[in-house]
Design a protein around this motif. Structure first.
Motif, mmCIF file in Angstrom:
data_model
loop_
_atom_site.group_PDB
_atom_site.id
_atom_site.type_symbol
_atom_site.label_atom_id
_atom_site.label_comp_id
_atom_site.label_asym_id
_atom_site.label_seq_id
_atom_site.Cartn_x
_atom_site.Cartn_y
_atom_site.Cartn_z
ATOM 1 N N ILE A 10 0.836 -1.208 0.000
ATOM 2 C CA ILE A 10 0.000 0.000 0.000
ATOM 3 C C ILE A 10 0.866 1.252 0.000
ATOM 4 N N SER A 11 1.926 1.242 0.803
ATOM 5 C CA SER A 11 2.769 2.429 0.936
ATOM 6 C C SER A 11 3.572 2.729 -0.324
ATOM 7 N N ARG A 12 3.724 1.731 -1.196
ATOM 8 C CA ARG A 12 4.536 1.920 -2.399
ATOM 9 C C ARG A 12 3.701 2.020 -3.674
ATOM 10 N N THR A 13 2.395 2.130 -3.500
ATOM 11 C CA THR A 13 1.515 2.331 -4.651
ATOM 12 C C THR A 13 0.729 3.620 -4.447
ATOM 13 N N GLU A 14 0.198 4.134 -5.533
ATOM 14 C CA GLU A 14 -0.719 5.275 -5.425
ATOM 15 C C GLU A 14 -2.120 4.706 -5.260
ATOM 16 N N VAL A 15 -2.702 4.914 -4.097
ATOM 17 C CA VAL A 15 -4.001 4.325 -3.780
ATOM 18 C C VAL A 15 -5.119 5.202 -4.342
ATOM 19 N N VAL A 16 -6.019 4.561 -5.091
ATOM 20 C CA VAL A 16 -7.175 5.255 -5.660
ATOM 21 C C VAL A 16 -8.426 4.578 -5.116
ATOM 22 N N GLU A 17 -9.188 5.298 -4.305
ATOM 23 C CA GLU A 17 -10.441 4.766 -3.747
ATOM 24 C C GLU A 17 -11.570 5.091 -4.723
ATOM 25 N N LEU A 18 -12.165 4.068 -5.298
ATOM 26 C CA LEU A 18 -13.254 4.287 -6.245
ATOM 27 C C LEU A 18 -14.562 4.511 -5.494
ATOM 28 N N LYS A 19 -15.304 5.507 -5.930
ATOM 29 C CA LYS A 19 -16.571 5.821 -5.279
ATOM 30 C C LYS A 19 -17.611 4.744 -5.580
ATOM 31 N N PRO A 20 -18.438 4.420 -4.586
ATOM 32 C CA PRO A 20 -19.531 3.466 -4.838
ATOM 33 C C PRO A 20 -20.466 4.003 -5.916
ATOM 34 N N LEU A 21 -21.158 3.091 -6.573
ATOM 35 C CA LEU A 21 -22.152 3.497 -7.556
ATOM 36 C C LEU A 21 -23.297 4.211 -6.857
ATOM 37 N N VAL A 22 -23.856 5.196 -7.508
ATOM 38 C CA VAL A 22 -25.066 5.807 -6.970
ATOM 39 C C VAL A 22 -26.197 4.800 -7.139
ATOM 40 N N PRO A 23 -27.241 4.880 -6.306
ATOM 41 C CA PRO A 23 -28.300 3.867 -6.343
ATOM 42 C C PRO A 23 -28.875 3.597 -7.725
ATOM 43 N N GLU A 24 -29.080 4.646 -8.528
ATOM 44 C CA GLU A 24 -29.690 4.421 -9.841
ATOM 45 C C GLU A 24 -28.776 3.620 -10.757
ATOM 46 N N GLN A 25 -27.464 3.833 -10.661
ATOM 47 C CA GLN A 25 -26.520 3.038 -11.447
ATOM 48 C C GLN A 25 -26.575 1.579 -11.025
ATOM 49 N N PHE A 26 -26.608 1.367 -9.718
ATOM 50 C CA PHE A 26 -26.645 0.006 -9.183
ATOM 51 C C PHE A 26 -27.938 -0.695 -9.594
ATOM 52 N N LYS A 27 -29.042 0.010 -9.494
ATOM 53 C CA LYS A 27 -30.330 -0.562 -9.904
ATOM 54 C C LYS A 27 -30.304 -0.945 -11.382
ATOM 55 N N ALA A 28 -29.713 -0.082 -12.200
ATOM 56 C CA ALA A 28 -29.649 -0.362 -13.639
ATOM 57 C C ALA A 28 -28.856 -1.633 -13.907
ATOM 58 N N GLN A 29 -27.753 -1.819 -13.190
ATOM 59 C CA GLN A 29 -26.960 -3.035 -13.369
ATOM 60 C C GLN A 29 -27.757 -4.267 -12.968
ATOM 61 N N LEU A 30 -28.513 -4.169 -11.876
ATOM 62 C CA LEU A 30 -29.307 -5.312 -11.434
ATOM 63 C C LEU A 30 -30.443 -5.607 -12.413
ATOM 64 N N ARG A 31 -31.020 -4.547 -12.980
ATOM 65 C CA ARG A 31 -32.063 -4.773 -13.988
ATOM 66 C C ARG A 31 -31.499 -5.492 -15.199
ATOM 67 N N GLU A 32 -30.267 -5.158 -15.586
ATOM 68 C CA GLU A 32 -29.613 -5.849 -16.699
ATOM 69 C C GLU A 32 -29.443 -7.331 -16.404
ATOM 70 N N LYS A 33 -29.305 -7.669 -15.121
ATOM 71 C CA LYS A 33 -29.180 -9.073 -14.713
ATOM 72 C C LYS A 33 -30.542 -9.729 -14.520
ATOM 73 N N GLN A 34 -31.610 -8.981 -14.831
ATOM 74 C CA GLN A 34 -32.991 -9.454 -14.737
ATOM 75 C C GLN A 34 -33.397 -9.793 -13.302
ATOM 76 N N VAL A 35 -32.867 -9.034 -12.340
ATOM 77 C CA VAL A 35 -33.295 -9.173 -10.951
ATOM 78 C C VAL A 35 -34.669 -8.518 -10.808
ATOM 79 N N THR A 36 -35.557 -9.137 -10.044
ATOM 80 C CA THR A 36 -36.917 -8.618 -9.902
ATOM 81 C C THR A 36 -36.921 -7.290 -9.155
ATOM 82 N N PRO A 37 -37.906 -6.424 -9.423
ATOM 83 C CA PRO A 37 -37.958 -5.108 -8.763
ATOM 84 C C PRO A 37 -37.964 -5.193 -7.240
ATOM 85 N N SER A 38 -38.681 -6.150 -6.667
ATOM 86 C CA SER A 38 -38.751 -6.233 -5.206
ATOM 87 C C SER A 38 -37.404 -6.600 -4.607
#
Length: 334
Positions: A161-189
């Protein structure tokens, strides 16, 4: 994924980092080693691949890879000789894999003057593999850039960790996450529940295997509504239904997380029924019908009891005892 789909995915998931690396590459300021940290599905692999495409692209357009040239296509399909990808062999990345990588480090680039190495699930390196990699990171070769991708930075060696440049990726916003789950055909509930439990598509896919999450949702809905109505038959449901769905500690913890969501749902519906983070649209009508008989203080206390139950499980109290005790307490509180 195709080169074009990688461009689209990374632009949607991590637009700020795309702009950052555009500037870094244009200024020739790319570091020799990066650690991309963040949950599964938020764009770590796509970002590393996008950077490789940008470096090798034959037709850079507006400081972006074109996504259509031979170099972009070969990188996107893992067929470029100067872009080497290492993934776990089974449950771990072994020392032999890192030795192969180090041997590649010492070779000249096959088709240019740049080499890229991408190590997926870097936290799964064995101790030997991690120590073997450390020398490269400490003594970088010219024109070589390594990307270590991890879902758990805390499992990485502090020296790496100390010898690399650490990049923390931000979590997906809810709508992005929902869109990915819809692509996987997960049910709305299930989507409504999942977005309040995790930000990882991979994790949701694991829960969906053998219809497990759907069964948990159905049985917990029945159990919670009984408890919410002070129906002590909920106690019988624990052994008859819920214990059979909770064979591992991870499954037990997730079930208690969902119980917490149910307690939270009742409280939210009491104070803010228009909330956009509701988890159980199929049960909300029944929960709402009971709310006139529930005080806010009782709903708060129930949420506290659910939290205490999870703490008990973490202290190795048996799951059956935890859930049976919680059932009695919820029936009393409500």
């Amino acid at each position: 994924m195709t080169a074009d789909s990688i461009k689209t995915a990374v632009s949607n998931k991590q637009p700020a980092l795309v702009q950052h690396f555009k500037k870094v590459i244009a200024k020739h300021e790319l570091a020799h080693a990066y650690l991309f940290a963040g949950e599964s599905g938020i764009g770590k692999d796509e970002l590393a691949t996008w950077i490789a495409m940008r470096l090798f692209c034959l037709n850079v357009e507006a400081n972006e890879p074109c996504g259509k040239c031979q170099e972009c296509r070969r990188i996107s399909t893992g067929q470029h000789p100067d872009v080497v990808i290492v993934k776990p062999d089974g449950q771990s990345i072994k020392v032999d894999q890192v030795r192969f990588l180090k041997a590649e480090f010492t070779k000249s680039a096959v088709e240019g003057n740049q080499k890229i190495f991408i190590i997926s699930d870097a936290e799964k390196m064995t101790a030997g593999a991690a120590n073997s990699l450390l020398k490269f990171i400490e003594e970088p070769s010219p024109n070589v850039t390594a990307f270590l991708l991890t879902t758990n930075k805390n499992l990485m060696l502090p020296t790496i960790i100390s010898r690399t440049e650490v990049v923390e990726l931000k979590p997906l916003v809810p709508e992005q996450f929902k869109a990915q789950l819809r692509e996987k055909q997960v049910t709305p509930s299930l989507i409504a529940m999942a977005v309040n439990l995790t930000n990882s598509v991979v994790e949701v896919e694991t829960w969906l295997k053998d219809d497990w999450l759907s069964q948990v949702q159905s049985e917990l809905a029945r159990w919670f509504l009984m408890s919410f109505k002070k129906d002590m038959r909920a106690f019988i449901e624990v052994q008859a239904k819920l214990l059979t769905l909770a064979k591992t500690k991870d499954e037990q913890q997730l079930i208690l997380d969902i119980v917490m969501l149910y307690c939270r749902e009742a409280l939210i519906l009491k104070v803010n029924p228009q909330s956009e983070r509701l988890s159980f649209p199929n049960q909300d009508k029944e929960i709402t019908a009971q709310l006139p008989t529930k005080t806010t203080s009782a709903l708060l206390l129930a949420t506290q009891k659910a939290l205490e139950a999870k703490n008990l499980l973490n202290r190795n109290v048996s799951f059956q005892n935890v859930l049976e005790t919680l059932t009695i307490r919820l029936c009393q509180v409500y």
